[in-house]
Design a protein around this motif. Structure first.
Motif, PDB file in Angstrom:
ATOM      1  N   ASP A  44      -5.240 -10.056 -12.105  1.00 21.05           N
ATOM      2  CA  ASP A  44      -5.924  -9.989 -13.399  1.00 21.05           C
ATOM      3  C   ASP A  44      -6.431  -8.587 -13.698  1.00 21.05           C
ATOM      4  OD1 ASP A  44      -7.790 -10.181 -11.339  1.00 21.05           O
ATOM      5  OD2 ASP A  44      -9.240 -11.293 -12.525  1.00 21.05           O
ATOM      6  N   THR A  45      -6.060  -7.616 -12.851  1.00 18.63           N
ATOM      7  CA  THR A  45      -6.419  -6.228 -13.098  1.00 18.63           C
ATOM      8  C   THR A  45      -5.355  -5.311 -12.506  1.00 18.63           C
ATOM      9  OG1 THR A  45      -8.201  -4.579 -12.906  1.00 18.63           O
ATOM     10  CG2 THR A  45      -7.764  -5.938 -10.979  1.00 18.63           C
ATOM     11  N   ALA A  46      -5.174  -4.172 -13.140  1.00 12.45           N
ATOM     12  CA  ALA A  46      -4.279  -3.131 -12.618  1.00 12.45           C
ATOM     13  C   ALA A  46      -4.958  -1.788 -12.807  1.00 12.45           C
ATOM     14  CB  ALA A  46      -2.933  -3.149 -13.331  1.00 12.45           C
ATOM     15  N   LEU A  47      -4.986  -1.007 -11.755  1.00 14.87           N
ATOM     16  CA  LEU A  47      -5.515   0.349 -11.825  1.00 14.87           C
ATOM     17  C   LEU A  47      -4.333   1.308 -11.829  1.00 14.87           C
ATOM     18  CD1 LEU A  47      -8.118   2.068 -11.820  1.00 14.87           C
ATOM     19  CD2 LEU A  47      -7.910   2.164  -9.317  1.00 14.87           C
ATOM     20  N   VAL A  48      -4.287   2.172 -12.829  1.00 10.69           N
ATOM     21  CA  VAL A  48      -3.224   3.168 -12.939  1.00 10.69           C
ATOM     22  C   VAL A  48      -3.839   4.531 -12.662  1.00 10.69           C
ATOM     23  CG1 VAL A  48      -1.403   4.114 -14.399  1.00 10.69           C
ATOM     24  CG2 VAL A  48      -2.137   1.733 -14.714  1.00 10.69           C
ATOM     25  N   ASN A  49      -3.380   5.185 -11.608  1.00 11.03           N
ATOM     26  CA  ASN A  49      -3.891   6.506 -11.221  1.00 11.03           C
ATOM     27  C   ASN A  49      -2.827   7.567 -11.459  1.00 11.03           C
ATOM     28  OD1 ASN A  49      -6.472   5.726 -10.265  1.00 11.03           O
ATOM     29  ND2 ASN A  49      -5.605   5.113  -8.301  1.00 11.03           N
ATOM     30  N   PHE A  50      -3.237   8.665 -12.082  1.00 13.28           N
ATOM     31  CA  PHE A  50      -2.346   9.806 -12.256  1.00 13.28           C
ATOM     32  C   PHE A  50      -2.812  10.940 -11.354  1.00 13.28           C
ATOM     33  CE2 PHE A  50      -1.466  13.954 -14.219  1.00 13.28           C
ATOM     34  CZ  PHE A  50      -0.085  13.936 -14.119  1.00 13.28           C
ATOM     35  N   TYR A  51      -1.881  11.436 -10.518  1.00 15.30           N
ATOM     36  CA  TYR A  51      -2.156  12.534  -9.597  1.00 15.30           C
ATOM     37  C   TYR A  51      -1.486  13.799 -10.107  1.00 15.30           C
ATOM     38  CZ  TYR A  51      -3.452   9.060  -5.989  1.00 15.30           C
ATOM     39  OH  TYR A  51      -4.039   8.050  -5.285  1.00 15.30           O
ATOM     40  N   ALA A  52      -2.287  14.760 -10.551  1.00 12.54           N
ATOM     41  CA  ALA A  52      -1.781  16.112 -10.778  1.00 12.54           C
ATOM     42  C   ALA A  52      -1.547  16.756  -9.408  1.00 12.54           C
ATOM     43  CB  ALA A  52      -2.791  16.896 -11.606  1.00 12.54           C
TER      44      ALA A  52
ATOM     45  N   LEU B 157       2.324   8.923 -10.548  1.00 10.10           N
ATOM     46  CA  LEU B 157       1.617   7.742 -11.039  1.00 10.10           C
ATOM     47  C   LEU B 157       1.642   6.669  -9.975  1.00 10.10           C
ATOM     48  CD1 LEU B 157       3.011   7.520 -14.679  1.00 10.10           C
ATOM     49  CD2 LEU B 157       0.578   7.708 -14.096  1.00 10.10           C
ATOM     50  N   ASN B 158       0.537   5.968  -9.831  1.00  4.82           N
ATOM     51  CA  ASN B 158       0.445   4.844  -8.910  1.00  4.82           C
ATOM     52  C   ASN B 158      -0.178   3.667  -9.664  1.00  4.82           C
ATOM     53  OD1 ASN B 158      -1.712   3.734  -6.375  1.00  4.82           O
ATOM     54  ND2 ASN B 158       0.480   3.428  -6.317  1.00  4.82           N
ATOM     55  N   ILE B 159       0.498   2.541  -9.630  1.00  2.00           N
ATOM     56  CA  ILE B 159      -0.016   1.324 -10.249  1.00  2.00           C
ATOM     57  C   ILE B 159      -0.353   0.340  -9.148  1.00  2.00           C
ATOM     58  CG2 ILE B 159       0.465  -0.566 -11.846  1.00  2.00           C
ATOM     59  CD1 ILE B 159       2.628   1.206 -13.111  1.00  2.00           C
ATOM     60  N   THR B 160      -1.608  -0.119  -9.093  1.00  2.00           N
ATOM     61  CA  THR B 160      -1.991  -1.142  -8.126  1.00  2.00           C
ATOM     62  C   THR B 160      -2.436  -2.389  -8.868  1.00  2.00           C
ATOM     63  OG1 THR B 160      -4.261  -0.294  -7.940  1.00  2.00           O
ATOM     64  CG2 THR B 160      -2.660   0.508  -6.335  1.00  2.00           C
ATOM     65  N   LEU B 161      -1.857  -3.503  -8.471  1.00  2.00           N
ATOM     66  CA  LEU B 161      -2.161  -4.806  -9.053  1.00  2.00           C
ATOM     67  C   LEU B 161      -2.991  -5.610  -8.062  1.00  2.00           C
ATOM     68  CD1 LEU B 161       1.401  -5.373 -10.407  1.00  2.00           C
ATOM     69  CD2 LEU B 161      -0.616  -5.576 -11.842  1.00  2.00           C
ATOM     70  N   ARG B 162      -4.045  -6.268  -8.576  1.00  2.00           N
ATOM     71  CA  ARG B 162      -4.965  -6.997  -7.700  1.00  2.00           C
ATOM     72  C   ARG B 162      -5.474  -8.262  -8.379  1.00  2.00           C
ATOM     73  NH1 ARG B 162      -8.832  -1.761  -6.329  1.00  2.00           N
ATOM     74  NH2 ARG B 162      -7.178  -0.221  -6.619  1.00  2.00           N
ATOM     75  N   GLU B 163      -5.855  -9.214  -7.562  1.00  2.00           N
ATOM     76  CA  GLU B 163      -6.643 -10.363  -8.012  1.00  2.00           C
ATOM     77  C   GLU B 163      -8.111 -10.067  -7.730  1.00  2.00           C
ATOM     78  OE1 GLU B 163      -5.785 -14.176  -6.396  1.00  2.00           O
ATOM     79  OE2 GLU B 163      -3.653 -14.095  -6.871  1.00  2.00           O
ATOM     80  N   THR B 164      -8.938 -10.147  -8.752  1.00  2.00           N
ATOM     81  CA  THR B 164     -10.373  -9.907  -8.507  1.00  2.00           C
ATOM     82  C   THR B 164     -11.039 -11.124  -7.885  1.00  2.00           C
ATOM     83  OG1 THR B 164     -11.083 -10.671 -10.697  1.00  2.00           O
ATOM     84  CG2 THR B 164     -10.459  -8.337 -10.470  1.00  2.00           C
ATOM     85  N   GLY B 165     -10.531 -12.337  -8.166  1.00  2.00           N
ATOM     86  CA  GLY B 165     -11.195 -13.546  -7.704  1.00  2.00           C
ATOM     87  C   GLY B 165     -12.443 -13.887  -8.505  1.00  2.00           C
ATOM     88  N   LEU B 166     -12.630 -13.195  -9.623  1.00  2.00           N
ATOM     89  CA  LEU B 166     -13.803 -13.437 -10.484  1.00  2.00           C
ATOM     90  C   LEU B 166     -13.422 -14.405 -11.590  1.00  2.00           C
ATOM     91  CD1 LEU B 166     -14.965  -9.726 -10.695  1.00  2.00           C
ATOM     92  CD2 LEU B 166     -16.064 -11.538  -9.369  1.00  2.00           C
ATOM     93  N   PRO B 167     -14.410 -15.163 -12.117  1.00  2.00           N
ATOM     94  CA  PRO B 167     -14.095 -16.132 -13.167  1.00  2.00           C
ATOM     95  C   PRO B 167     -13.703 -15.457 -14.464  1.00  2.00           C
ATOM     96  CG  PRO B 167     -16.471 -15.984 -12.827  1.00  2.00           C
ATOM     97  CD  PRO B 167     -15.823 -15.181 -11.735  1.00  2.00           C
TER      98      PRO B 167
END
Length: 208
Positions: A106-114, A198-208
């Motif tokens: 339910d969340t994805a963090l997208v990080n850009f590395y220069a 670019l790095n995309i990480t997908l996660r389950e937060t487990g939050l309602p």
């Protein structure tokens, strides 16, 4: 594209931590780069995260779905997490473990590395769910340091991540410290249209 003289092999880096080289075909990499660029034009652009102690992260980040701030998740949802990206996450977990196990990020963090950006050793521990973390790499090669649950130091293992690589960590390795101590500038395939990583990480937060 240059993949080297010999194919890179799938590796079990630690129990529950799987590195699958060249998982994303080049056409899908291009699609993801275009999507990341489009998300950055939206209402929540890439930014350097300010940590509670006043430090500023060298990577630029944005969140899809439930929003993350150090070190918690907000109730608010910014840019919606696309259904196709959720499906890609399920495919990734199934690739790593043989089945997706109901993975529902339910969340994805997208990080850009220069070129000068780094990521210190840390745990992804704000989630209440023990579901695995899916990591997709695009652009420049990097050193991904995968450590242990107890602390930021040794033992750890350095893995080279290349554009298109998949890394999934869950189970006994879910709470392992990890980071990116080095990026290799100019190593992305020019046809990808990306300077940096670019790095995309997908996660389950487990939050309602």
């Amino acid at each position: 594209m240059s993949e080297g003289l010999f194919p890179r092999e799938r590796v079990l880096v630690a129990p529950g931590a799987v590195h699958v080289p060249a998982w994303l075909p080049f056409s899908r990499q291009r699609e993801l780069v275009d999507a990341c660029r489009e998300w950055g034009r939206g209402p929540f652009p890439y930014r350097r995260t300010v940590l509670p102690g006043g430090g500023v992260m060298s990577v630029r980040s944005l969140c899809l779905g439930r929003q993350w701030v150090p070190y918690r998740y907000l109730d608010a949802v910014g840019v919606p997490l696309p259904g196709w990206l959720v499906s890609l996450g399920r495919e990734a977990v199934a690739e790593a473990y043989g089945e997706h196990g109901g993975f529902a990020p339910d969340t994805a963090l997208v990080n850009f590395y220069a070129p000068e950006a780094r990521m210190g050793m840390h745990q992804d521990r704000e989630e209440r769910s023990g579901a695995p973390v899916v990591s997709l790499s695009l652009g420049d090669r990097c050193v991904f340091r995968f450590g242990n649950e107890e602390g930021r130091g040794r033992p750890y293992r350095d893995v080279e991540l290349v554009s298109g690589d998949l890394f999934v960590f869950g189970g006994p390795s879910r709470w392992a410290h990890h980071g990116v101590p080095r990026v290799f500038p100019g190593t992305a395939e020019p046809a990808l249209g990306l300077r940096g990583r670019l790095n995309i990480t997908l996660r389950e937060t487990g939050l309602p």
